[in-house]
Every structure is written in C-alpha cells, then in structure tokens.
Write a protein that holds these residues in place. Structure first.
Motif, PDB file in Angstrom:
ATOM      1  N   GLN A 181       0.829  -1.201   0.000  1.00  0.00           N
ATOM      2  CA  GLN A 181       0.000   0.000   0.000  1.00  0.00           C
ATOM      3  C   GLN A 181       0.866   1.254   0.000  1.00  0.00           C
ATOM      4  O   GLN A 181       1.812   1.379   0.772  1.00  0.00           O
ATOM      5  CB  GLN A 181      -0.907   0.006   1.229  1.00  0.00           C
ATOM      6  N   ILE A 182       0.537   2.203  -0.869  1.00  0.00           N
ATOM      7  CA  ILE A 182       1.251   3.471  -0.939  1.00  0.00           C
ATOM      8  C   ILE A 182       0.470   4.566  -0.227  1.00  0.00           C
ATOM      9  O   ILE A 182       1.022   5.342   0.541  1.00  0.00           O
ATOM     10  CB  ILE A 182       1.524   3.859  -2.399  1.00  0.00           C
ATOM     11  N   THR A 183      -0.829   4.621  -0.465  1.00  0.00           N
ATOM     12  CA  THR A 183      -1.645   5.616   0.215  1.00  0.00           C
ATOM     13  C   THR A 183      -3.095   5.168   0.217  1.00  0.00           C
ATOM     14  O   THR A 183      -3.483   4.231  -0.480  1.00  0.00           O
ATOM     15  CB  THR A 183      -1.514   6.999  -0.457  1.00  0.00           C
ATOM     16  N   ARG A 184      -3.890   5.856   1.033  1.00  0.00           N
ATOM     17  CA  ARG A 184      -5.323   5.583   1.130  1.00  0.00           C
ATOM     18  C   ARG A 184      -6.090   6.878   0.951  1.00  0.00           C
ATOM     19  O   ARG A 184      -5.689   7.929   1.468  1.00  0.00           O
ATOM     20  CB  ARG A 184      -5.650   4.954   2.492  1.00  0.00           C
ATOM     21  N   LEU A 185      -7.176   6.826   0.219  1.00  0.00           N
ATOM     22  CA  LEU A 185      -8.018   7.996  -0.020  1.00  0.00           C
ATOM     23  C   LEU A 185      -9.404   7.719   0.530  1.00  0.00           C
ATOM     24  O   LEU A 185      -9.954   6.639   0.343  1.00  0.00           O
ATOM     25  CB  LEU A 185      -8.121   8.287  -1.519  1.00  0.00           C
ATOM     26  N   LYS A 186      -9.961   8.722   1.200  1.00  0.00           N
ATOM     27  CA  LYS A 186     -11.310   8.601   1.739  1.00  0.00           C
ATOM     28  C   LYS A 186     -12.232   9.600   1.058  1.00  0.00           C
ATOM     29  O   LYS A 186     -11.783  10.559   0.452  1.00  0.00           O
ATOM     30  CB  LYS A 186     -11.312   8.845   3.249  1.00  0.00           C
ATOM     31  N   GLY A 187     -13.520   9.366   1.193  1.00  0.00           N
ATOM     32  CA  GLY A 187     -14.498  10.320   0.693  1.00  0.00           C
ATOM     33  C   GLY A 187     -14.693  10.289  -0.807  1.00  0.00           C
ATOM     34  O   GLY A 187     -15.068  11.295  -1.407  1.00  0.00           O
ATOM     35  N   ILE A 188     -14.456   9.150  -1.445  1.00  0.00           N
ATOM     36  CA  ILE A 188     -14.690   9.031  -2.884  1.00  0.00           C
ATOM     37  C   ILE A 188     -16.202   9.029  -3.145  1.00  0.00           C
ATOM     38  O   ILE A 188     -16.961   8.349  -2.459  1.00  0.00           O
ATOM     39  CB  ILE A 188     -14.063   7.740  -3.441  1.00  0.00           C
ATOM     40  N   TYR A 189     -16.629   9.793  -4.143  1.00  0.00           N
ATOM     41  CA  TYR A 189     -18.036   9.795  -4.533  1.00  0.00           C
ATOM     42  C   TYR A 189     -18.276   8.573  -5.414  1.00  0.00           C
ATOM     43  O   TYR A 189     -17.696   8.436  -6.490  1.00  0.00           O
ATOM     44  CB  TYR A 189     -18.371  11.075  -5.292  1.00  0.00           C
ATOM     45  N   THR A 190     -19.146   7.667  -4.956  1.00  0.00           N
ATOM     46  CA  THR A 190     -19.266   6.359  -5.601  1.00  0.00           C
ATOM     47  C   THR A 190     -20.515   6.195  -6.462  1.00  0.00           C
ATOM     48  O   THR A 190     -20.616   5.218  -7.192  1.00  0.00           O
ATOM     49  CB  THR A 190     -19.258   5.248  -4.534  1.00  0.00           C
ATOM     50  N   ARG A 191     -21.457   7.120  -6.384  1.00  0.00           N
ATOM     51  CA  ARG A 191     -22.722   6.918  -7.103  1.00  0.00           C
ATOM     52  C   ARG A 191     -22.537   6.933  -8.622  1.00  0.00           C
ATOM     53  O   ARG A 191     -23.342   6.341  -9.348  1.00  0.00           O
ATOM     54  CB  ARG A 191     -23.716   8.002  -6.689  1.00  0.00           C
ATOM     55  N   SER A 192     -21.519   7.604  -9.101  1.00  0.00           N
ATOM     56  CA  SER A 192     -21.278   7.655 -10.550  1.00  0.00           C
ATOM     57  C   SER A 192     -20.472   6.470 -11.053  1.00  0.00           C
ATOM     58  O   SER A 192     -20.290   6.312 -12.263  1.00  0.00           O
ATOM     59  CB  SER A 192     -20.560   8.958 -10.912  1.00  0.00           C
ATOM     60  N   ASN A 193     -19.932   5.648 -10.118  1.00  0.00           N
ATOM     61  CA  ASN A 193     -19.083   4.508 -10.482  1.00  0.00           C
ATOM     62  C   ASN A 193     -17.884   4.934 -11.324  1.00  0.00           C
ATOM     63  O   ASN A 193     -17.459   4.211 -12.237  1.00  0.00           O
ATOM     64  CB  ASN A 193     -19.888   3.440 -11.230  1.00  0.00           C
ATOM     65  N   VAL A 194     -17.344   6.101 -11.031  1.00  0.00           N
ATOM     66  CA  VAL A 194     -16.162   6.594 -11.738  1.00  0.00           C
ATOM     67  C   VAL A 194     -14.920   6.134 -10.990  1.00  0.00           C
ATOM     68  O   VAL A 194     -14.770   6.414  -9.796  1.00  0.00           O
ATOM     69  CB  VAL A 194     -16.182   8.133 -11.833  1.00  0.00           C
ATOM     70  N   PRO A 195     -14.006   5.417 -11.628  1.00  0.00           N
ATOM     71  CA  PRO A 195     -12.821   4.923 -10.930  1.00  0.00           C
ATOM     72  C   PRO A 195     -11.824   6.038 -10.623  1.00  0.00           C
ATOM     73  O   PRO A 195     -11.902   7.137 -11.178  1.00  0.00           O
ATOM     74  CB  PRO A 195     -12.222   3.912 -11.918  1.00  0.00           C
ATOM     75  N   VAL A 196     -10.892   5.754  -9.737  1.00  0.00           N
ATOM     76  CA  VAL A 196      -9.771   6.648  -9.464  1.00  0.00           C
ATOM     77  C   VAL A 196      -8.734   6.443 -10.567  1.00  0.00           C
ATOM     78  O   VAL A 196      -8.396   5.298 -10.902  1.00  0.00           O
ATOM     79  CB  VAL A 196      -9.155   6.340  -8.083  1.00  0.00           C
ATOM     80  N   VAL A 197      -8.233   7.524 -11.149  1.00  0.00           N
ATOM     81  CA  VAL A 197      -7.312   7.423 -12.283  1.00  0.00           C
ATOM     82  C   VAL A 197      -6.033   8.203 -11.994  1.00  0.00           C
ATOM     83  O   VAL A 197      -5.947   8.963 -11.024  1.00  0.00           O
ATOM     84  CB  VAL A 197      -7.959   7.932 -13.586  1.00  0.00           C
ATOM     85  N   PHE A 198      -5.044   8.010 -12.871  1.00  0.00           N
ATOM     86  CA  PHE A 198      -3.760   8.695 -12.767  1.00  0.00           C
ATOM     87  C   PHE A 198      -3.561   9.602 -13.977  1.00  0.00           C
ATOM     88  O   PHE A 198      -4.075   9.321 -15.067  1.00  0.00           O
ATOM     89  CB  PHE A 198      -2.607   7.689 -12.729  1.00  0.00           C
ATOM     90  N   SER A 199      -2.783  10.668 -13.799  1.00  0.00           N
ATOM     91  CA  SER A 199      -2.370  11.459 -14.956  1.00  0.00           C
ATOM     92  C   SER A 199      -1.426  10.623 -15.808  1.00  0.00           C
ATOM     93  O   SER A 199      -0.854   9.631 -15.342  1.00  0.00           O
ATOM     94  CB  SER A 199      -1.683  12.752 -14.505  1.00  0.00           C
ATOM     95  N   ALA A 200      -1.263  10.997 -17.069  1.00  0.00           N
ATOM     96  CA  ALA A 200      -0.496  10.170 -18.012  1.00  0.00           C
ATOM     97  C   ALA A 200       0.951   9.984 -17.591  1.00  0.00           C
ATOM     98  O   ALA A 200       1.575   8.977 -17.937  1.00  0.00           O
ATOM     99  CB  ALA A 200      -0.567  10.780 -19.408  1.00  0.00           C
ATOM    100  N   ASP A 201       1.514  10.951 -16.837  1.00  0.00           N
ATOM    101  CA  ASP A 201       2.899  10.823 -16.385  1.00  0.00           C
ATOM    102  C   ASP A 201       3.002  10.150 -15.020  1.00  0.00           C
ATOM    103  O   ASP A 201       4.085  10.088 -14.430  1.00  0.00           O
ATOM    104  CB  ASP A 201       3.583  12.188 -16.342  1.00  0.00           C
ATOM    105  N   SER A 202       1.879   9.647 -14.517  1.00  0.00           N
ATOM    106  CA  SER A 202       1.836   8.922 -13.234  1.00  0.00           C
ATOM    107  C   SER A 202       2.315   9.774 -12.067  1.00  0.00           C
ATOM    108  O   SER A 202       2.902   9.264 -11.110  1.00  0.00           O
ATOM    109  CB  SER A 202       2.674   7.626 -13.316  1.00  0.00           C
ATOM    110  N   VAL A 203       2.046  11.073 -12.120  1.00  0.00           N
ATOM    111  CA  VAL A 203       2.452  12.001 -11.066  1.00  0.00           C
ATOM    112  C   VAL A 203       1.274  12.360 -10.164  1.00  0.00           C
ATOM    113  O   VAL A 203       1.436  12.527  -8.962  1.00  0.00           O
ATOM    114  CB  VAL A 203       3.072  13.278 -11.670  1.00  0.00           C
ATOM    115  N   TYR A 204       0.073  12.455 -10.744  1.00  0.00           N
ATOM    116  CA  TYR A 204      -1.094  12.896  -9.985  1.00  0.00           C
ATOM    117  C   TYR A 204      -2.166  11.808  -9.955  1.00  0.00           C
ATOM    118  O   TYR A 204      -2.258  10.973 -10.857  1.00  0.00           O
ATOM    119  CB  TYR A 204      -1.696  14.161 -10.593  1.00  0.00           C
ATOM    120  N   ILE A 205      -2.995  11.867  -8.907  1.00  0.00           N
ATOM    121  CA  ILE A 205      -4.159  11.011  -8.759  1.00  0.00           C
ATOM    122  C   ILE A 205      -5.403  11.888  -8.911  1.00  0.00           C
ATOM    123  O   ILE A 205      -5.470  12.968  -8.319  1.00  0.00           O
ATOM    124  CB  ILE A 205      -4.177  10.320  -7.386  1.00  0.00           C
TER     125      ILE A 205
END
Length: 539
Positions: free
Chosen positions: A218-242
C-alpha cells in the motif's frame, strides 16, 4: 426615369445582399459539417473506443466483437470476436504494435499487428498471448477487471472484496499473483497508471487505495470518494497525480501521499473522468453530454466537446445514455464520440472561454492524505508509563503520563495538554544511615508532577497506521521530597520550576512510544522514555 433607376439599384442591392447572406450561411453550414463528421457506422452499440499512441489505429468494441480501423481512411483492418470487453488498449513494444483486451469474465488476450506497405493487418492465427483471470474454483465472481497499458499487470476484483494482481504473465510459464484484502466493501473500480507501476482500487464504501503493482504494498489511502457515478480513481499520463471524484459535481487532484492539491467544481454532475495522452490534460464528462478538457497546470478547462449539440446538428434528440464512449487523438484536436446506434463521430473541440469556471484550491482539506509522508488531521489521548534517568543523588523514576493532542485545521502541526506524575528513587549510597526515631528507614523519594502544553509536527511515512510525532513541551514542574515509613509519611514543602522537553516518537496503530530530553531548573537535564496506549479519532 430617375425613380426607375433608383428602384432598380435598390432591387439589385437586395439581390446581391441576399446572395451574400446565403453564401455566408452555406459556408457556416459547411464549417459545422467540417467540425462534426460521421466516420464509422457499426451494426451494434459502440461500448468502448481506444486509439493507439501515434493515432494511426483505433478500436471499437460493440459487445459481440472488437473492430480495428485505419485512422488514415477509417477503413476496417480486422475484427476480433471477443464478447463483453471491459478494457482494451494498444501498446508498442520493441517497435511492434500490440492490441490487448480483457473481457468481463476475465479472458485476457494480446494480439500482434503488422504494418506493411502503408497498411495495417493481422494474421488470423493464435493470439500472441492469452490468460484466464477468473477464479479457477468458480466460487468467486468477478466484479471488475483492468490491465496495465503494457500488459505486464492484470487486476481482477471479486465479490468477496478481494483483488488479485497478476504480473509477469508473458515472462513466466504461470502467473505470479498477489492478493489484496484491504477493502471491506465490493470493489467497482480498478485502474493502472500509464507506466504500470501503480494500481488504484476503489470500493463502494468510498475508500480507495494506491498500490505498488509489483509488490502490492500500500502506498496511500483515499477517503471520501463519490461512488454513485461509479467513476474509478485514475492517474495522470505521467503517473504524477491522482484524480478522483469526491462529489456529484466536483473532482480532486492529489499527490501520491493522498494530499489534496486542487479541488475543482465542474458545474454539472460528473459521469466520467479520463486522463489524456498529454500528462497535463484530463477530460471530464458531465450529464449534459459535454466533455471538458482541463489543464492540470492551470487548473482550468481549456476546451469543450458537446455530444448533445452534435445530436442537434444531425437532427436527433440527445439522451445521455446513448452517448456511450469517447476518446481524444494525441493532439487533442479531435474527439471520437461513440453512440448506442453504432455511429462514431469526429468532433472538433471548441475553446473554452468562460472565465467564470470555478476553481477551489482546497487548502482547508489539505492534509487528509493517508500515505507516504502524509500530513494528517487527528486527535488522540495517550496514557503512558515511563522512566527518567535522573541526576545524582537519584537514579531512576517511575512515571505515569496522560496527554491530549489535537491537529485539526493546523495540520500537520498540533497542540494539546499534558499531565505527568512520577516518583524518583535514590541511588544505593544516598543516604547510608538515615534514621527516624532511632530506626533505619529508606532514603527519601522525590515526588514530582508536571503540567505542560505540547506542540509539534506529525506525519506518516508509510500509511495511516504509523505516524511519526516530533514534540516540544513547556510548562511547570512541582517537586517535593517524601519520606515514607510504616508509621507514616513526611512530605516536604513543594518547589516549583520551569519545565520543558523536546522529543520524538511513533504511533503504530494503538501503540505509542517516544524518547525525550527533559529539563527543569532543579533536576537539570534528564532523558526519558515512555510507552503506552493511544486512543485516536478524527482521522
């Protein structure tokens, strides 16, 4: 005669003017047609769309099959009869072009494409590589699947809330797998970073985790994701941002510690988030059929492509469910829009000039990250036992300490309050012949209590369960000699002095320990060690 000439001139002017306006309307109509054009029409609904890195190929999944097209003339290249494809993408390796897809039932297939004489082709033989990622026992059902862009890693989520990560599939005879069991609710989103190093998993309870793809640490944990849209968590193309959705109309950009860098209001309900090939760009789709391209560096939208306007131009009523898929070319100069009726349109994005777009830099929520070097909000009450190494004539002490720490809005800093009680025990040679009423008694103890205010800095270098705390304390210390015998006790007059301490420690789940260097005007400098139980909340 003059009146006739004037009338004729007016009539001629009106004809010329109308002709000019008609020509303008025709040009405007042609301009619209150039910006919106139908390029492909299939017999089934367009479910997924993907373009390769150099823009020479694109693929369309229609549920029953996947068709590949040459982007130069939109001619079909080949068709693969892979049903219910969940993910698909192109990638290049050693100068060769590959196409990979993964079905909802876990069938993963990689095919090698050839480019000869300015045309693409595929030889209908055995796939370059294939694997079955479903549960071999059949006891667990897949909920979602994903694979990395270079096909080195595959992730499969099951209905028991576990995620299985397979890697080195094409190198070893069998797959090497790790199982992630951190989620407490069904996992609906899996996404790899473009370089394949990281995996994001998100479950229906609004918790997301970022993992190292190779070790599954595990690298990190995120809370409070809005789940009703079923949109996944993604990364920027350079893998720098979440990038993740945290509200019906809002999304966040975070670092790999989980710290919020920016929170942006999109203005309308978000139905999709997709990173683009340019590392600075991400696309946000809303319920109105608009796809807005945002610049991460400027934190503002730079263009918008409207599927609803497209439908109006072609004379059809827009329904959001009919707009099934989209992707952008490498230059982000055109958007491919796929629809339920099987048609694919090419749309030229319009520059976004509305300066009223809302940007929220979420400074108040920064520090909510739960990963590497995370600045955390927290509150804790700690009950600890400890000891001091004391100056002569005393040797050691036995201490009991209670301490409250609060971070809140000042995270990563904290303040609090503390109370410490202790008794110091003398060395053997102090004093050797102490008498009371003619009888030898034990040497006098040193009783003390300290009231102080702690302040410091807290961060987490691993995950939320481990926190490093550096503390400075200042307060008042009261000390008194006490002679304790069987017949009774004698306590001397108290002496008050300034007290301060500097130290560092760790909270590991419920356990805390810390090492300090303490000073008071009477006992001078003495090191101390404490360990105890930490009650934590508000994280």
């Amino acid at each position: 005669m003059k009146k006739r000439i004037v009338a004729f001139q007016v009539f001629l002017f009106l004809i010329i003017n109308q002709s000019f306006l008609f020509a303008q309307n025709e040009a405007s109509s042609n301009s619209v047609k150039e910006k919106i054009s139908e390029i492909v029409s299939t017999e089934s609904s367009v479910l997924l769309f993907s373009e390769n890195n150099n823009g020479s190929l694109f693929a369309i999944s229609s549920g029953d099959s996947v068709k590949l097209y040459d982007s130069s003339d939109y001619s079909p290249v080949c068709e693969f009869y892979d049903q219910q494809v969940s993910k698909m993408s192109f990638y290049t390796e050693d100068g060769n072009e590959f196409f990979a897809d993964l079905t909802k039932d876990g069938q993963f297939t990689v095919r090698k494409l050839t480019h000869e004489e300015n045309s693409w082709s595929y030889t209908q033989d055995e796939p370059y590589f294939s694997a079955d990622c479903a549960d071999p026992t059949g006891k667990r059902k897949l909920t979602t699947v994903a694979f990395s862009s270079n096909s080195d890693y595959i992730a499969a989520a099951f209905d028991d809330n576990s995620v299985q990560v397979h890697f080195r599939l094409r190198v070893t005879a069998g797959s090497i797998s790790h199982t992630i069991t951190k989620h407490k609710a069904p996992v609906y989103g899996l996404e790899f970073s473009r370089n394949g190093e990281y995996l994001a998993t998100v479950s229906t309870d609004g918790e997301a985790y970022i993992w190292n793809s190779y070790t599954s640490n595990q690298i990190t944990r995120l809370k409070g994701i809005y789940t009703r849209s079923n949109v996944p968590v993604v990364f920027s193309a350079d893998s720098v941002y979440i990038v993740f959705q945290d509200g019906r109309n809002t999304f966040k950009i975070a670092d790999f510690s989980g710290n919020t860098l920016y929170s942006i209001a999109a203005g309308r309900p978000i139905t999709g988030i997709k990173p683009l090939k340019d590392p600075d760009l991400i696309s946000i789709r809303n319920d109105k059929g608009e796809v807005m391209v945002y610049s991460i560096s400027s934190r503002r939208p730079i263009s918008v492509s409207s599927a609803s306007k497209l439908m109006a131009e072609v004379g059809e009523t827009y329904v959001d469910a009919n707009f099934t898929s989209y992707d952008f070319d490498t230059a982000v100069s055109h958007m491919y829009a796929g629809f339920k009726n099987g048609k694919v349109y090419l749309i030229e994005p319009t520059p976004y000039l509305d300066d009223t777009a809302m940007l929220i830099t979420d400074a108040s929520k920064a520090g909510k990250g739960l990963g590497n070097f995370v600045h955390q909000r927290f509150s804790s009450v700690t009950i600890s036992g400890g000891t001091n190494y004391m100056t002569k004539p005393y040797l050691m002490s036995a201490n009991l300490r209670g301490e409250y720490l609060y971070s809140g809005k000042i995270s990563p800093f904290f303040v609090g309050g503390g109370l410490s009680l202790g008794a110091g025990f003398p060395r053997n040679d102090f004093p050797a012949n102490y008498k009371v009423h003619g009888e030898y008694v034990s040497s006098p103890k040193l009783l003390f209590t300290s009231i102080y205010i702690p302040a410091g800095y807290a961060f987490s270098p691993w995950n939320n369960e481990v926190r490093i705390i550096t503390t400075f304390k200042a307060g008042v210390k009261m000390q008194s000699l006490a002679l304790i015998t069987k017949e009774g006790s004698i306590i001397g007059d108290p002496a008050f002095s300034f007290y301060m301490s500097a130290g560092a420690g760790m909270q590991i789940k419920w356990f805390q320990f810390d090492l300090n260097c303490e000073y008071d005007a009477i006992g001078k400098v003495s090191p101390s060690l404490y360990a105890g139980y930490a009650f934590r909340w508000g994280e």
